[in-house]
Design a protein around this motif. Sequence first.
Motif, mmCIF file in Angstrom:
data_model
loop_
_atom_site.group_PDB
_atom_site.id
_atom_site.type_symbol
_atom_site.label_atom_id
_atom_site.label_comp_id
_atom_site.label_asym_id
_atom_site.label_seq_id
_atom_site.Cartn_x
_atom_site.Cartn_y
_atom_site.Cartn_z
ATOM 1 N N ALA A 93 15.959 -2.509 17.595
ATOM 2 C CA ALA A 93 15.605 -1.186 18.118
ATOM 3 C C ALA A 93 15.352 -0.206 16.982
ATOM 4 C CB ALA A 93 16.717 -0.670 19.030
ATOM 5 N N ALA A 94 16.165 -0.302 15.923
ATOM 6 C CA ALA A 94 16.011 0.594 14.771
ATOM 7 C C ALA A 94 14.670 0.365 14.075
ATOM 8 C CB ALA A 94 17.163 0.397 13.795
ATOM 9 N N VAL A 95 14.261 -0.889 13.953
ATOM 10 C CA VAL A 95 12.963 -1.201 13.343
ATOM 11 C C VAL A 95 11.836 -0.572 14.154
ATOM 12 C CG1 VAL A 95 11.328 -3.063 12.837
ATOM 13 C CG2 VAL A 95 13.723 -3.310 12.185
ATOM 14 N N LEU A 96 11.887 -0.729 15.473
ATOM 15 C CA LEU A 96 10.843 -0.181 16.333
ATOM 16 C C LEU A 96 10.838 1.345 16.288
ATOM 17 C CD1 LEU A 96 11.291 -2.600 19.359
ATOM 18 C CD2 LEU A 96 9.467 -2.650 17.654
ATOM 19 N N ALA A 97 12.022 1.950 16.250
ATOM 20 C CA ALA A 97 12.110 3.407 16.160
ATOM 21 C C ALA A 97 11.548 3.899 14.836
ATOM 22 C CB ALA A 97 13.564 3.851 16.327
ATOM 23 N N HIS A 98 11.821 3.154 13.767
ATOM 24 C CA HIS A 98 11.304 3.511 12.449
ATOM 25 C C HIS A 98 9.776 3.453 12.434
ATOM 26 C CE1 HIS A 98 10.645 3.502 8.115
ATOM 27 N NE2 HIS A 98 11.900 3.873 7.954
ATOM 28 N N MET A 99 9.217 2.586 13.278
ATOM 29 C CA MET A 99 7.767 2.456 13.394
ATOM 30 C C MET A 99 7.150 3.552 14.263
ATOM 31 S SD MET A 99 7.548 -1.699 13.812
ATOM 32 C CE MET A 99 5.779 -1.719 14.151
ATOM 33 N N GLY A 100 7.981 4.430 14.802
ATOM 34 C CA GLY A 100 7.476 5.562 15.561
ATOM 35 C C GLY A 100 7.568 5.442 17.062
#
Length: 213
Positions: A93-100
Motif C-alpha cells: 500500500a505504501a508503494v502505491l501511495a508513494h506512486m500517487g
Amino acid sequence: MVDPVRLRERMVRDQIQARGVTDERVLAAMRELPRHLFVEEALAYKAYSDGPLPIGEGQTISQPYIVALMSELLQVEPGMKVLEIGTGSGYQAAVLAHMGAEVYTVERIKKLFHAARKRFMDMRMFSVKLKLDDGTLGWPEEAPFDRIIVTAGGPTVPAPLVDQLADPGRMLIPVGASRRSQSLVLVEKRDGRVEQTDKGGVAFVDLVGSHGW
C-alpha cells in the motif's frame, strides 16, 4: 545495519531492474521507502533480501520483486483510487501511495490492521485508508476503484471485487486450485467486458473470506 539507502539501491538494481521492471515511479518508490520499517525489528537486517519475510499471524511481506512486478502491471497513475485486499505489513500500500494513488486497504487480522495503521500514521501517509473486514467482499461504500490489487491467493476471482472494479479498470489477483501455488491473473474490465490474462506462477498466503478459502 549497513546503510539502508545503499541496500535499497542494490535491491532495486539487482532484484528488480535486473528482472525487467522498468516503471520509474515503481523504482523510485522502492528506492525511497524504508522497507526495514515494515518488518519486525529482529528481521530488519533481512528486509532487503530477495524473498518474502514473516510478519506474524502466519502472514508475510512479499518478495521485493513481486511487489515491484505487481505495482508495474497495475499501471497506476497519480490520483487513481486503488483498493488493496490484504494490508499485511502495509508495504505494498505504501508503494502505491508513494506512486500517487489514493489507497483503500482491507485487512482481516486485527493485530496486523492496528500495526499497519500505526505505521502509516507514524510515516504520515494520510492517503492510505484502512478497514478491518473480510477483504473478499471489497469496500463497496467506496467503489468503484480504478485499480484493485489482491495480495493473497484464492481459488477464484471474487465476484464482489469484479463488481467494484471501474470500467475501464485493472485488477491483479493470485488464483489457483491449490493453496500457496497460484497464477497471477490480470483482470481487465473495458466497455462492459471482463478479460483475464495469466501473468505467471506465484506463491501467496491464503485469501480467506466469504469468496476465498
